[in-house]
Design a protein around this motif. Structure first.
Motif, PDB file in Angstrom:
ATOM      1  N   TRP A   1      -8.792   3.098   4.336  1.00  0.00           N
ATOM      2  CA  TRP A   1      -7.745   2.511   4.311  1.00  0.00           C
ATOM      3  C   TRP A   1      -7.911   1.285   4.948  1.00  0.00           C
ATOM      4  O   TRP A   1      -7.451   0.103   4.474  1.00  0.00           O
ATOM      5  CB  TRP A   1      -6.291   3.272   4.677  1.00  0.00           C
ATOM      6  CG  TRP A   1      -6.394   3.648   6.031  1.00  0.00           C
ATOM      7  CD1 TRP A   1      -6.735   4.680   6.813  1.00  0.00           C
ATOM      8  CD2 TRP A   1      -5.967   2.762   7.310  1.00  0.00           C
ATOM      9  NE1 TRP A   1      -6.477   4.582   8.118  1.00  0.00           N
ATOM     10  CE2 TRP A   1      -5.971   3.347   8.561  1.00  0.00           C
ATOM     11  CE3 TRP A   1      -5.567   1.532   7.104  1.00  0.00           C
ATOM     12  CZ2 TRP A   1      -5.682   2.757   9.748  1.00  0.00           C
ATOM     13  CZ3 TRP A   1      -5.010   0.920   8.533  1.00  0.00           C
ATOM     14  CH2 TRP A   1      -5.021   1.533   9.696  1.00  0.00           C
TER      15      TRP A   1
ATOM     16  N   TRP B   1       1.010  -1.250  -0.044  1.00  0.00           N
ATOM     17  CA  TRP B   1      -0.415  -0.154  -0.042  1.00  0.00           C
ATOM     18  C   TRP B   1       0.959   1.168  -0.006  1.00  0.00           C
ATOM     19  O   TRP B   1       1.601   1.509   1.017  1.00  0.00           O
ATOM     20  CB  TRP B   1      -0.956  -0.029   1.168  1.00  0.00           C
ATOM     21  CG  TRP B   1      -1.896  -1.004   1.117  1.00  0.00           C
ATOM     22  CD1 TRP B   1      -1.790  -2.421   1.949  1.00  0.00           C
ATOM     23  CD2 TRP B   1      -3.316  -1.135   0.347  1.00  0.00           C
ATOM     24  NE1 TRP B   1      -2.809  -3.221   1.530  1.00  0.00           N
ATOM     25  CE2 TRP B   1      -3.701  -2.474   0.993  1.00  0.00           C
ATOM     26  CE3 TRP B   1      -3.905  -0.506  -0.112  1.00  0.00           C
ATOM     27  CZ2 TRP B   1      -5.132  -2.871   0.378  1.00  0.00           C
ATOM     28  CZ3 TRP B   1      -5.312  -0.629  -0.696  1.00  0.00           C
ATOM     29  CH2 TRP B   1      -5.761  -1.823  -0.352  1.00  0.00           C
TER      30      TRP B   1
ATOM     31  N   PRO C   1      -0.940   5.967   2.573  1.00  0.00           N
ATOM     32  CA  PRO C   1      -1.998   5.478   2.327  1.00  0.00           C
ATOM     33  C   PRO C   1      -2.970   5.542   3.390  1.00  0.00           C
ATOM     34  O   PRO C   1      -4.144   5.391   3.471  1.00  0.00           O
ATOM     35  CB  PRO C   1      -1.583   3.970   1.861  1.00  0.00           C
ATOM     36  CG  PRO C   1      -0.153   3.934   2.594  1.00  0.00           C
ATOM     37  CD  PRO C   1       0.313   5.189   2.367  1.00  0.00           C
TER      38      PRO C   1
END
Length: 382
Positions: free
Chosen positions: A98, A87, A92
């Protein structure tokens, strides 16, 4: 023996691999020229403000994949038997969903590796969730310099308190039980910080927190295209990366040169950028196709050899003198540096000092003199 040398010699030797505990599986994927890991840039937003950011990140998001696009990528990854999702961003962890996306990846049997600035981990709630979803995977934070004055020069806004916040976040994860050898500090090496500070920072992370360093070479990509003056010279690259090898992998003279990971990671990985482009590497920003016009599985079917640098999987196809290098069992040069500095992603990496050594000697070998001179220069002889 001094404390630093003791830390190094007691450390588990690895040669830049990121598939901890699954190295044999990743090497099998490499032999089969398949994708083992998929990097997904979910957003271009990041609070850290690196002046050389290859993704061109700013505090506010301007580009990002939709949740449906990311879920589709995860399903395709599972169908292709990809094992890990890396990620990326931006950061991220600044994306609102997320956690749900990483939970979804886990439900598909995928391992989550999280590349974050580290700033969000200061929140114990965020750290706890990252600890949960990254089980079996690693977490990377990003502190280019542990020296506040140097850190300030390398980041827009220059907030040196970010160092303390990231260290606190790492401590949060360590307290939750995240093993130190499943965490990394990432440094983008530039001439602006110089070798002494980079070495100091790598030492600090290793001996104070037990974290190895993912030492990324500066490339003139993204915002870095405006900062060609930050390009390090070959002698300082040799000094810093030789010390990285010593800290991360021990003192047996094995090197992955000016790479940040070994060839098994690079040769089994592809990236989807926050604009949907599919590329061989997050630092190579030009894609072979875009998921918004072509399904990801179709892109992989058509362009897999380009994405994994398939020809280079046979060491005899490596450019001379790399094809005879004693390190080519682990290393094949940084493909991004080859692309940005020489124009060929499968060509020579001009930031590898071992090439210079080979081309200026009668025979190509990496001998003990290189390690001994480096040890003496940086004061690490027992």
């Amino acid at each position: 023996m001094n404390r630093m040398a003791g830390c190094i010699n007691d450390h588990l030797k690895r040669y830049g691999g990121l598939a901890a505990g699954r190295e044999d599986e990743q090497k099998r994927y490499f032999a089969e020229k398949r994708l083992y890991a998929l990097q997904i840039e979910t957003t271009d937003a990041c609070q850290q403000g690196c002046i050389f950011c290859y993704a061109g990140s700013t505090p506010r998001e301007h580009h990002g994949l939709t949740s449906d696009e990311i879920r589709g990528l995860l399903r395709d990854a599972a169908a292709l038997e990809i094992r890990a999702i890396d990620w990326l961003g931006g950061d991220p962890l600044v994306r609102p969903d997320w956690y749900e996306l990483m939970q979804y990846a886990r439900s598909l049997g995928l391992v989550n590796n999280v590349w974050t600035s580290g700033l969000p981990l200061k929140s114990k709630e965020v750290a706890a969730r990252v600890h949960e979803v990254s089980e079996g995977g690693f977490v990377s934070v990003h502190v280019d310099s542990i020296t506040p004055e140097v850190y300030a020069k390398l980041h827009r806004g220059g907030n040196p308190h970010f160092i303390e916040a990231i260290v606190e976040g790492v401590d949060n994860l360590l307290a939750l039980g995240k093993p130190a050898d499943m965490m990394i500090n990432c440094i983008t090496y530039t001439s602006l910080q110089g070798p002494e500070d980079a070495i100091k920072t790598m030492r600090w992370w290793f001996c104070e927190k037990g974290l190895r360093t993912c030492l990324t070479m500066f490339n003139p990509a993204g915002m870095g295209a405006e900062w060609r003056s930050l390009e390090p010279q070959l002698d300082e690259v040799q000094r810093v990366y030789t010390e990285r090898d010593r800290i991360d992998y021990g003192g047996d003279n094995i090197s992955i040169a000016a790479m940040d990971t070994d060839k098994y990671y690079c040769g089994t990985m592809a990236t989807v950028t926050f604009t949907g482009d599919v590329t061989p590497c997050s630092v190579i920003r030009e894609g072979v196709a875009n998921i918004r016009t072509t399904p990801f599985r179709d892109i992989v079917a058509r362009h897999l050899d380009t994405l994994v640098h398939a020809a280079l999987h046979d060491v005899q196809n490596l450019p001379n003198p790399c094809n005879d290098c004693v390190n080519n069992a682990h290393c094949w040069g940084c493909r991004a540096s080859a692309y940005h500095y020489s124009g060929d992603a499968d060509g020579l990496d001009p930031k590898c000092w071992l090439i210079r050594t080979a081309l200026t000697s009668d025979s190509f070998s990496v001998n003990n003199n290189l390690q001994k001179s480096t040890d003496e220069e940086i004061g690490l002889k027992p």
